[in-house]
Design an enzyme around this catalytic site. Sequence first.
Site, PDB file in Angstrom:
ATOM      1  N   CYS A  82      -6.422  -6.785 -34.172  1.00 33.50           N
ATOM      2  CA  CYS A  82      -5.050  -7.029 -34.657  1.00 33.50           C
ATOM      3  C   CYS A  82      -4.745  -6.069 -35.808  1.00 33.50           C
ATOM      4  O   CYS A  82      -3.657  -5.512 -35.907  1.00 33.50           O
ATOM      5  CB  CYS A  82      -4.897  -8.457 -35.166  1.00 33.50           C
ATOM      6  SG  CYS A  82      -5.142  -9.702 -33.905  1.00 33.50           S
ATOM      7  N   CYS A 131      -8.950 -11.033 -37.214  1.00 33.50           N
ATOM      8  CA  CYS A 131      -9.020 -10.333 -35.928  1.00 33.50           C
ATOM      9  C   CYS A 131      -8.962  -8.821 -36.151  1.00 33.50           C
ATOM     10  O   CYS A 131      -7.925  -8.285 -36.541  1.00 33.50           O
ATOM     11  CB  CYS A 131      -7.874 -10.826 -35.048  1.00 33.50           C
ATOM     12  SG  CYS A 131      -7.377  -9.720 -33.735  1.00 33.50           S
TER      13      CYS A 131
END
Lengths: 309, 109
Positions: free
Chosen positions: B37, B34
């Site tokens: 993230c 991700c």
Amino acid sequence: MSSAEYDLIIVGGGPAGLTAGLYAARAMLNAVLVEKGAVGGQVLLTDWVDNYPGFPEGISGFELIDKMAAQAARFGLKTMLGSVTAMDLNDPVKRLTMEDGSQLTAKAVIISTGARPKQLGVPGEVELTGKGVSYCATCDGPFYRNREVAVIGGGNTAVEEAVFLTRFADKVTVIHRRNELRATKISQKHAFANEKVHFLLDTQVQSIVGKDGVEGVQLKNNNGEESFLPVYGVFMLIGTAPNNEMLPLDDLGADSYGFIPTDGEMRTSIPGVMAVGDIRSKAVRQVVNAAGEGAVAVLAVEEYLQQLA
Amino acid sequence: MAGDKVVHVSDSDFAAQVMESDLPVLLDFWAPWCGPCKAIGPVIDELADEFDGKAKITKMNVDDNPATPGKFGVRAIPTLILFKGGEVVEQVTGAVGKAQLVAMITKAL
């Protein structure tokens, strides 16, 4: 006139800002790149970049950014973590206010604040964000293994990410309000060839339904017919909105969507202020032209600084 | 070093580390695939330094730990949940700015 701390401040560290940083560092300018999170920008939302030259097999969005940041760092680009909340750009010394109240000053500024996925603005969207409503297929796709999901939008991002989501989801329904897709022919071809991808054209989303998580979408066909599509997730891929909250939009002559117009050298209407990447008013929003704009802007900054001297 | 104060939590020690903590706990649900993230990673590291001794800053890899995200209805990452006394105080999704997270934690102190 007090003197400026920096020659150049670059605001935003996506592909445009990082390329500007690379060129500024190599030109030995006293420059700093300010980024609110960590470098990246919207390319981080992309699973795989197949159209950035030099990577014949393609490259992940994250790896591409990582390489751009490393390249700028190799030439000593200084970066700073923090959000810019206001910009005072009209004087020769440009003044940027940070979220902690501190100020940075520079002779020139490159605005590379980028854009973000647009919200659709229907009931249920805000309440269910993170609980089935997503703006990033790459981030959230794996939560939808063996589920059915909807993708809202008809452009390249929507159609390409719909295909990406079939790696996890059993069925992906692309819902688009017009009767034809805006995505390029090659993207459409991939999607049409994938039996897990379905299309509902001429259809608008009325609301997103669910209590603790998304349970489905309420739809209305352009001929007035209403229907309910049960899905576990909804991906909003309907285009981008500018990250312009910190910009003096009137002074910069922002267009009606809030993007910043420039000339071919990336100069805005304010001397010493350039705009590059997705915040610029333009038709093509690709990583490759964002990077190119970053380079052009630094050359314009150098020219501007020479005139000041 | 930045980041060494962040506590990595798993499904098995979630109750002990988060629910039974005396301090307010910020839990960042993330995964290696991700991008956003990764983008907020440095912000989480800074928060751990700044709130050292006042709040516990934690992370959970959702690939290795499916039970806890499922329990809290997490279907997107990064999702950040603030716990106090074993209860959810606030939940945000997406790469939010540092100022918002500082305000969120400060309110719960």
